[in-house]
Design a protein around this motif. Structure first.
Motif, PDB file in Angstrom:
ATOM      1  N   GLY A   4      34.736  11.989  16.410  1.00 14.60           N
ATOM      2  CA  GLY A   4      33.602  11.081  16.467  1.00 14.60           C
ATOM      3  C   GLY A   4      34.023   9.633  16.358  1.00 14.60           C
ATOM      4  O   GLY A   4      35.194   9.305  16.145  1.00 14.60           O
ATOM      5  N   LEU A   5      33.047   8.750  16.499  1.00 11.07           N
ATOM      6  CA  LEU A   5      33.243   7.327  16.377  1.00 11.07           C
ATOM      7  C   LEU A   5      32.195   6.788  15.428  1.00 11.07           C
ATOM      8  O   LEU A   5      31.004   7.122  15.558  1.00 11.07           O
ATOM      9  CB  LEU A   5      33.112   6.631  17.746  1.00 11.07           C
ATOM     10  N   ALA A   6      32.619   5.981  14.470  1.00 10.62           N
ATOM     11  CA  ALA A   6      31.705   5.400  13.479  1.00 10.62           C
ATOM     12  C   ALA A   6      31.656   3.887  13.648  1.00 10.62           C
ATOM     13  O   ALA A   6      32.688   3.240  13.842  1.00 10.62           O
ATOM     14  CB  ALA A   6      32.156   5.744  12.072  1.00 10.62           C
TER      15      ALA A   6
ATOM     16  N   VAL B 170      35.050  -8.412   2.128  1.00 11.37           N
ATOM     17  CA  VAL B 170      34.962  -8.718   0.707  1.00 11.37           C
ATOM     18  C   VAL B 170      33.886  -7.892   0.014  1.00 11.37           C
ATOM     19  O   VAL B 170      33.877  -7.785  -1.191  1.00 11.37           O
ATOM     20  CB  VAL B 170      34.710 -10.226   0.467  1.00 11.37           C
ATOM     21  N   SER B 171      32.993  -7.329   0.774  1.00  5.91           N
ATOM     22  CA  SER B 171      31.920  -6.526   0.186  1.00  5.91           C
ATOM     23  C   SER B 171      32.427  -5.152  -0.187  1.00  5.91           C
ATOM     24  O   SER B 171      33.324  -4.612   0.452  1.00  5.91           O
ATOM     25  CB  SER B 171      30.763  -6.404   1.166  1.00  5.91           C
ATOM     26  N   ASN B 172      31.839  -4.569  -1.225  1.00  9.47           N
ATOM     27  CA  ASN B 172      32.338  -3.279  -1.686  1.00  9.47           C
ATOM     28  C   ASN B 172      31.429  -2.110  -1.331  1.00  9.47           C
ATOM     29  O   ASN B 172      31.678  -0.994  -1.757  1.00  9.47           O
ATOM     30  CB  ASN B 172      32.592  -3.305  -3.187  1.00  9.47           C
ATOM     31  N   HIS B 173      30.390  -2.328  -0.554  1.00  7.41           N
ATOM     32  CA  HIS B 173      29.520  -1.250  -0.100  1.00  7.41           C
ATOM     33  C   HIS B 173      29.511  -1.240   1.423  1.00  7.41           C
ATOM     34  O   HIS B 173      29.591  -2.290   2.055  1.00  7.41           O
ATOM     35  CB  HIS B 173      28.078  -1.447  -0.579  1.00  7.41           C
ATOM     36  N   GLY B 174      29.418  -0.061   2.005  1.00  6.98           N
ATOM     37  CA  GLY B 174      29.364   0.033   3.454  1.00  6.98           C
ATOM     38  C   GLY B 174      28.407   1.115   3.892  1.00  6.98           C
ATOM     39  O   GLY B 174      28.108   2.054   3.153  1.00  6.98           O
ATOM     40  N   ILE B 175      27.918   0.978   5.113  1.00  3.50           N
ATOM     41  CA  ILE B 175      27.086   2.006   5.729  1.00  3.50           C
ATOM     42  C   ILE B 175      27.551   2.139   7.171  1.00  3.50           C
ATOM     43  O   ILE B 175      27.904   1.146   7.805  1.00  3.50           O
ATOM     44  CB  ILE B 175      25.585   1.675   5.620  1.00  3.50           C
ATOM     45  N   ALA B 176      27.608   3.375   7.658  1.00  2.00           N
ATOM     46  CA  ALA B 176      28.108   3.611   9.013  1.00  2.00           C
ATOM     47  C   ALA B 176      27.250   4.652   9.720  1.00  2.00           C
ATOM     48  O   ALA B 176      26.721   5.568   9.098  1.00  2.00           O
ATOM     49  CB  ALA B 176      29.560   4.088   8.973  1.00  2.00           C
ATOM     50  N   VAL B 177      27.137   4.491  11.021  1.00  2.00           N
ATOM     51  CA  VAL B 177      26.476   5.454  11.892  1.00  2.00           C
ATOM     52  C   VAL B 177      27.578   6.107  12.710  1.00  2.00           C
ATOM     53  O   VAL B 177      28.422   5.418  13.284  1.00  2.00           O
ATOM     54  CB  VAL B 177      25.454   4.762  12.810  1.00  2.00           C
ATOM     55  N   GLU B 178      27.593   7.442  12.751  1.00  2.00           N
ATOM     56  CA  GLU B 178      28.628   8.185  13.462  1.00  2.00           C
ATOM     57  C   GLU B 178      28.009   9.024  14.577  1.00  2.00           C
ATOM     58  O   GLU B 178      26.889   9.519  14.436  1.00  2.00           O
ATOM     59  CB  GLU B 178      29.347   9.145  12.517  1.00  2.00           C
ATOM     60  N   SER B 179      28.756   9.196  15.640  1.00  2.00           N
ATOM     61  CA  SER B 179      28.344  10.086  16.719  1.00  2.00           C
ATOM     62  C   SER B 179      29.584  10.778  17.241  1.00  2.00           C
ATOM     63  O   SER B 179      30.662  10.190  17.287  1.00  2.00           O
ATOM     64  CB  SER B 179      27.686   9.276  17.841  1.00  2.00           C
ATOM     65  N   GLY B 180      29.431  12.048  17.612  1.00  2.00           N
ATOM     66  CA  GLY B 180      30.594  12.762  18.105  1.00  2.00           C
ATOM     67  C   GLY B 180      30.251  14.158  18.576  1.00  2.00           C
ATOM     68  O   GLY B 180      29.097  14.493  18.818  1.00  2.00           O
ATOM     69  N   VAL B 181      31.295  14.966  18.682  1.00  2.00           N
ATOM     70  CA  VAL B 181      31.145  16.345  19.129  1.00  2.00           C
ATOM     71  C   VAL B 181      32.033  17.228  18.260  1.00  2.00           C
ATOM     72  O   VAL B 181      33.091  16.804  17.808  1.00  2.00           O
ATOM     73  CB  VAL B 181      31.498  16.494  20.629  1.00  2.00           C
TER      74      VAL B 181
END
Length: 164
Positions: free
Chosen positions: A157-159, A23-34
C-alpha cells in the motif's frame, strides 16, 4: 535503457532533497492498497486504512490503525469484507527525508464472508520507506504480512501522512 536511467536519476534527485522538518509528534495517515492471500483460497482484496501515530521515545512511535478490506464475489464465492482495529509500534531507522521503518500491530477484526460475520484476532508486521517531500507531510510505500484469524495475507500500500 533510457527509462531506467531516468528513473535512477529521479530517485537520486528525490533522495538528495534536504531533510524536511518534522517537529510535530502526532501524525495521521490515509492508506490505500491491495492484499492477496499467502496460502491461496481467496481472491486479492482492496484495502484502505486510517492510522494515527505519536512519538513514544526516541525513534519509537505508538500507532493505532483502522482498516477496511473487500473482495468481490466470484463464480463460486460470495463477496467478503473485514473491518479491523489494531495498535502497535513503529520504529524509524533514520532521521533524513527518507526514513526506513519497521512496524508490528495486534488487534481485532470483524470479518464477513458468505453472509456470516465473525470476530477474529488481527496481526500485522511489515516495513515502510517514509519520505518527507515537505515539512510535516509524508508519503510511505508499505509492505506487510497481515492476518485476520488464521488467514495470512501479503499487503502492499501507499500512505499519505500529515504530522501536527
Amino acid at each position: 535503457m533510457q527509462a531506467t536511467h531516468a528513473a535512477a536519476i529521479a530517485a537520486a534527485v528525490l533522495a538528495a532533497f534536504p531533510a524536511a522538518a518534522q517537529v510535530s509528534n502526532h501524525g495521521i495517515a490515509v492508506e490505500s492498497g491491495v492484499s492477496t492471500p499467502l496460502g491461496g483460497g481467496s481472491e486479492p482484496a482492496l484495502a484502505a486504512a486510517l492510522s494515527a501515530s505519536t512519538w513514544l521515545d526516541g525513534d519509537v512511535e505508538g500507532t493505532a490503525r483502522v482498516a477496511w478490506g473487500s473482495a468481490g464475489a466470484t463464480g463460486g464465492r460470495a463477496a467478503a469484507s473485514f473491518l479491523s482495529g489494531t495498535v502497535g509500534v513503529r520504529v524509524s531507522l533514520g532521521h533524513g527525508p527518507l526514513r526506513p521503518q519497521v512496524f508490528a500491530e495486534v488487534g481485532w477484526a470483524r470479518a464477513e464472508a458468505d453472509g456470516v460475520a465473525s470476530d477474529r484476532a488481527a496481526f500485522g508486521a511489515g516495513a515502510a520507506l517514509e519520505w518527507f517531500p515537505a515539512a510535516e507531510i509524508s508519503l510511505a510505500p508499505r509492505v506487510a504480512i497481515r492476518a485476520v484469524g488464521g488467514e495470512a495475507r501479503a499487503e502492499v500500500g501507499l500512505a499519505l501522512g500529515v504530522y501536527f
